[in-house]
Design a protein around this motif. Structure first.
Motif, PDB file in Angstrom:
ATOM      1  N   SER A  30      -9.973   4.997   5.329  1.00  0.00           N
ATOM      2  CA  SER A  30      -9.278   4.559   4.159  1.00  0.00           C
ATOM      3  C   SER A  30      -8.098   4.028   5.436  1.00  0.00           C
ATOM      4  O   SER A  30      -7.258   3.201   5.414  1.00  0.00           O
ATOM      5  CB  SER A  30      -8.530   5.933   3.729  1.00  0.00           C
ATOM      6  N   ARG A  31      -7.916   5.386   6.574  1.00  0.00           N
ATOM      7  CA  ARG A  31      -6.701   5.213   7.606  1.00  0.00           C
ATOM      8  C   ARG A  31      -7.310   3.797   8.500  1.00  0.00           C
ATOM      9  O   ARG A  31      -5.893   2.827   8.739  1.00  0.00           O
ATOM     10  CB  ARG A  31      -6.879   6.009   8.594  1.00  0.00           C
ATOM     11  N   PHE A  79      -6.569   0.623   6.154  1.00  0.00           N
ATOM     12  CA  PHE A  79      -4.584  -0.174   5.735  1.00  0.00           C
ATOM     13  C   PHE A  79      -4.667  -0.125   7.219  1.00  0.00           C
ATOM     14  O   PHE A  79      -3.444  -1.597   6.990  1.00  0.00           O
ATOM     15  CB  PHE A  79      -4.042   1.513   5.646  1.00  0.00           C
ATOM     16  N   ASP A 121      -3.029   2.294  -1.922  1.00  0.00           N
ATOM     17  CA  ASP A 121      -4.475   2.856  -1.790  1.00  0.00           C
ATOM     18  C   ASP A 121      -3.990   3.604  -0.578  1.00  0.00           C
ATOM     19  O   ASP A 121      -5.164   4.878  -0.438  1.00  0.00           O
ATOM     20  CB  ASP A 121      -5.503   1.925  -1.186  1.00  0.00           C
ATOM     21  N   TRP A 122      -3.385   3.427   0.456  1.00  0.00           N
ATOM     22  CA  TRP A 122      -3.118   4.121   1.612  1.00  0.00           C
ATOM     23  C   TRP A 122      -2.627   5.391   1.535  1.00  0.00           C
ATOM     24  O   TRP A 122      -2.916   6.497   1.094  1.00  0.00           O
ATOM     25  CB  TRP A 122      -3.336   3.630   2.817  1.00  0.00           C
ATOM     26  N   ARG A 123      -1.492   5.532   0.460  1.00  0.00           N
ATOM     27  CA  ARG A 123      -0.686   6.874   0.036  1.00  0.00           C
ATOM     28  C   ARG A 123      -1.182   7.243  -1.149  1.00  0.00           C
ATOM     29  O   ARG A 123      -1.570   9.044  -1.156  1.00  0.00           O
ATOM     30  CB  ARG A 123       0.388   6.098  -1.005  1.00  0.00           C
TER      31      ARG A 123
END
Length: 359
Positions: A170-171, A174, A230-232
Motif C-alpha cells: 500500500s505504501r 501511494f 486508500d492510503w489512509r
C-alpha cells in the motif's frame, strides 16, 4: 577578505551554509564541493590554484575517477571507512550539473575574496557545458513504460501475505501515485504532513513549502484524492484528513513515524530495480528494462511533468504545478515539436513520394 575562514574547507562550509534551509540542495552542493576538494588535495592544490588546465583534468576525472579503488564505492555511510565519493563515473548530464554547481561556488568565493578568479569563466565552450536549459528533458518514463509500471505496482499480493507485506504494498503504491500525480521533489514528499491536504470551497489542494522556502497550493487530481483515501484506509484512518492532523503523510513500518529523504530515495530505487528485474523476466523491451535500472526518484517528477504536458495541460498551469520560476524551465518538458518534426520527416522516402508504388 569578506569571510572568516582559515582553510578551503571552512570557506566552502560558509558557502554551503547559505543552503541550509534547502536540505536536498545542500546535500547535492556538498557532494560536488567535496569531490572537488578531495581531488585538489590528491594533486596537492588549493581552491585558488584551480586553473583552466586543472579544470580540464577535473572534468576527465569526473567521467572516470581513477584509481577506482580510491574513489568509487557502493554507497557506504559517510562515517564508514568504506565510503567513497563516487558510485560510478558521471554521465554527461551529471558532469554538466557538477560544473554548474562548482561555477556557482567559485562565483561566491570570488565575491568573498577567498579566490582571485573563477576558472570557469575561461571555458571556451562554456555555454555548451554549463547551459542546462538548452536540451529537452529525457530522464523520464515513456507513456507505455509508465503504464506497465503502474500495472506492476497494482499486482495483487500472493494469498497469505503478511500484514507487513500488505502495508509495504500500500505504501509503495501511494508513493508512486503521489510522485506521478503531483510532481513533488523527494524532500517535499518526505516532509509532507496529512494536514497539507486541504479543502477550499469544495475543492482539494496540496499545500507545500518547496525549493527556496516558497509556499504553493497545487490542485489535487481526483486520482490523487482517491489514492490518499486508500492510503489512509491502509493506516486505519478516515478517508480524508482533518485540518489539524499534522502527522507524517508517509510512514515507517510502525505506521506512526515518518521516513527520511534517504529512506524514501532507497525505497523508490529498490522498487525500480525490482520492476526492471520483473520486466526482464517477462521479456519486455530492452530499452525499458534499462530505463528502469537507470531511473532515480527524480525521474518520477520529470515523468509527471512530461506526461501532463503530453496530456495538454497548458504551459502556464504546468509551470505553476511544477513550481518553476521560469517558463523556459517548464518548456523543456514539451516534446510536441519533436513529435511533429518526426512525423514530417517521414515524408522523405528512398522511393520518392509516399504514394509511389514499388516496382
Amino acid at each position: 577578505m569578506r569571510i572568516d575562514a582559515g582553510s578551503d574547507a571552512e570557506a566552502v562550509a560558509q558557502w554551503l551554509a547559505e543552503y541550509q534551509a534547502s536540505p536536498q540542495t545542500f546535500k547535492a552542493y556538498r557532494r560536488e564541493a567535496e569531490r572537488l576538494l578531495l581531488w585538489l588535495a590528491s594533486i596537492g592544490r588549493r581552491l585558488d590554484e584551480l586553473d583552466r588546465e586543472a579544470l580540464r583534468a577535473f572534468e576527465a576525472f569526473l567521467e572516470d575517477p581513477q584509481p577506482a579503488t580510491r574513489w568509487v564505492g557502493s554507497g557506504a555511510p559517510r562515517t564508514s571507512l568504506a565510503w567513497r565519493p563516487f558510485r560510478a563515473g558521471l554521465s554527461p548530464a551529471s558532469r554538466r550539473q557538477s560544473l554548474m554547481i562548482l561555477q556557482g561556488l567559485y562565483g561566491w568565493l570570488v565575491e568573498a575574496g577567498w579566490v582571485a578568479h573563477n576558472p570557469f569563466k575561461l571555458m571556451r565552450d562554456k555555454s555548451r557545458r554549463l547551459d542546462n536549459q538548452t536540451a529537452g528533458v529525457e530522464r523520464y518514463l515513456e507513456q507505455d513504460l509508465w503504464q506497465w509500471l503502474w500495472g506492476w505496482l497494482n499486482r495483487e499480493l500472493e494469498e497469505g501475505a503478511s500484514a507487513r507485506q500488505r502495508f509495504e504494498w500500500s505504501r509503495r503504491r501511494f508513493i508512486f501515485s503521489f510522485a506521478y500525480l503531483l510532481a513533488p521533489r523527494i524532500s517535499e514528499m518526505a516532509a509532507a504532513r496529512m494536514s497539507d491536504f486541504v479543502r477550499r470551497e469544495g475543492r482539494w489542494w496540496w499545500e507545500v513549502t518547496g525549493k527556496g522556502d516558497k509556499r504553493a497550493r497545487i490542485p489535487l487530481p481526483e486520482d490523487m484524492r482517491q489514492a490518499l483515501a486508500d492510503w489512509r484506509q491502509a493506516l486505519g484512518l478516515s478517508s480524508t484528513p482533518d485540518f489539524d492532523e499534522t502527522t507524517p503523510l508517509l510512514r515507517a513500518l510502525d505506521g506512526v513515524r515518518g521516513i527520511s529523504d534517504n529512506q524514501l530515495y532507497r525505497l523508490i530505487k529498490r522498487s525500480f530495480s525490482e520492476a526492471a528485474l520483473t520486466l526482464e523476466v517477462e521479456q519486455g523491451a530492452g530499452e525499458h528494462v534499462e530505463a528502469l535500472r537507470c531511473a532515480t526518484p527524480h525521474w518520477l517528477r520529470h515523468t509527471s511533468i512530461t506526461h501532463q504536458a503530453q496530456a495538454g495541460v497548458s504551459l502556464r498551469y504546468l509551470a505553476e504545478s511544477a513550481r518553476h520560476a521560469r517558463l523556459e524551465t517548464t518548456s523543456r518538458y514539451l516534446h510536441t515539436e519533436a513529435d511533429e518534426w518526426h512525423a514530417e520527416q517521414q515524408r522523405h522516402r528512398l522511393g520518392g513520394l509516399l504514394t509511389k508504388e514499388r516496382p
